[in-house]
Design an enzyme around this catalytic site. Structure first.
Site, short mmCIF file in Angstrom:
data_model
loop_
_atom_site.label_atom_id
_atom_site.label_comp_id
_atom_site.label_asym_id
_atom_site.label_seq_id
_atom_site.Cartn_x
_atom_site.Cartn_y
_atom_site.Cartn_z
N HIS A 194 58.03 33.03 40.51
CA HIS A 194 59.22 33.05 41.37
C HIS A 194 59.12 34.15 42.44
O HIS A 194 59.21 33.86 43.62
CB HIS A 194 60.44 33.28 40.45
CG HIS A 194 61.76 33.31 41.14
ND1 HIS A 194 62.94 33.12 40.46
CD2 HIS A 194 62.12 33.55 42.43
CE1 HIS A 194 63.96 33.23 41.31
NE2 HIS A 194 63.48 33.49 42.50
N HIS A 200 60.38 36.63 47.50
CA HIS A 200 59.46 35.58 47.04
C HIS A 200 58.09 35.78 47.68
O HIS A 200 57.46 34.81 48.09
CB HIS A 200 60.00 34.20 47.42
CG HIS A 200 61.29 33.83 46.77
ND1 HIS A 200 62.01 32.71 47.14
CD2 HIS A 200 62.00 34.40 45.78
CE1 HIS A 200 63.11 32.62 46.40
NE2 HIS A 200 63.13 33.64 45.56
N HIS A 241 65.46 41.23 46.37
CA HIS A 241 64.85 40.14 45.61
C HIS A 241 64.06 39.30 46.60
O HIS A 241 64.60 38.87 47.62
CB HIS A 241 65.90 39.28 44.92
CG HIS A 241 65.33 37.99 44.43
ND1 HIS A 241 64.22 37.93 43.61
CD2 HIS A 241 65.67 36.69 44.67
CE1 HIS A 241 63.91 36.67 43.36
NE2 HIS A 241 64.77 35.90 44.01
N GLU A 295 71.82 33.55 43.29
CA GLU A 295 71.11 34.54 42.47
C GLU A 295 71.67 35.96 42.60
O GLU A 295 70.99 36.93 42.28
CB GLU A 295 69.62 34.54 42.82
CG GLU A 295 68.91 33.28 42.43
CD GLU A 295 67.40 33.48 42.41
OE1 GLU A 295 66.83 33.53 41.33
OE2 GLU A 295 66.82 33.59 43.50
ZN LIG Z 1 64.74 33.85 44.10
#
Ligand SMILES: [Zn+2]
Length: 241
Positions: free
Chosen positions: A162, A94, A92, A73
């Site tokens: 996500h 979660h 990024h 990603e």
């Molecule tokens: Zn992710």
């Protein structure tokens, strides 16, 4: 002291606070070449060491030949750095507390003074609007650009089902905002349960957001996190030697 060391510490801090687990990543833009960024190879953030850090161009190709495998990603980061010259660090993550706000009509709002940046607006990106039938991962530049477009000028964006992406002009800002986004989500959920609805909760207003957001760069938190992790990393090194 280097930006690479800061990136290792930022990754460890995010893992320590439970906003990233074996997945998720922190990156930082290169000071020497603003068209490059640094990111770990494909390893759990809690295990990252300085030798794991790779350099990528903004198309998210590794700068050095024969680099180890990068995260799938990484396009999230390359496309946001392209679109946002003011952004020098991205997380990024979660965060489990944040995800429910990405797949309901409950909007994340600034309930806690240390999370004032939420008042600047947190758009919600649905990968399905860019491509149907994906595995939910941002595996290419097209999906990364779609997310960057949705982010626009905002400090963060949710990613439906996500997680989220959080930006900062400095690494400590991106890390601090990520942790306080998670705290805010938890507190907002508690307040909504106690009050019976989101409308019955008092949030920060625009004037309060403006009065906080300009100075809120989490310097004291970063100083604390960095001192703790420099000690822990030194112990790790000694144990390896
Ligand atoms: Zn992710």
């Amino acid at each position: 002291m280097s930006i690479i060391e800061d990136l290792v510490i930022a990754s460890r801090v995010c893992a320590e606070y439970g906003v990233i687990d074996a997945y998720g990543h922190v990156t930082v833009r290169s000071e020497a070449n603003p068209n490059h960024y640094f990111m770990s190879r494909d390893v759990a953030p809690e295990l990252i060491q300085e030798e794991d850090i790779l350099e990528f161009d903004l198309d998210s190709n590794p700068v050095h030949p024969n680099s180890p495998k990068g995260y799938n990603e990484r396009y999230i980061h390359g496309e946001i750095y392209k679109a946002r010259p003011d952004v020098n660090s991205i997380v990024h993550n979660h965060s489990h507390a944040v995800v429910p706000f990405s797949c309901t009509t409950c909007e994340l709002k600034p309930i806690f003074h240390m999370s004032s940046f939420i008042g600047l607006g947190i758009p919600n990106w649905d990968i399905r609007d860019a491509q149907k039938g994906t595995d939910m991962l941002v595996r290419n530049s097209m999906l990364g650009k779609s997310l960057a477009d949705k982010l626009g000028k905002h400090p963060a964006a949710l990613m439906r089902g996500h997680g989220s992406v959080v930006t900062g002009n400095k690494i400590q800002t991106a890390v601090g905002r990520t942790i306080y986004l998670d705290y805010n989500a938890k507190m907002q959920f508690q307040a909504m349960m106690m009050a019976g609805s989101s409308e019955s909760v008092v949030y920060m207003d625009d004037d309060e957001v403006a009065a906080n957001v300009s100075w809120q760069e989490y310097y004291r938190s970063w100083d604390l996190w960095k001192k703790k992790w420099l000690k822990k990393l030194a112990i790790e090194k000694n144990e390896k030697a």
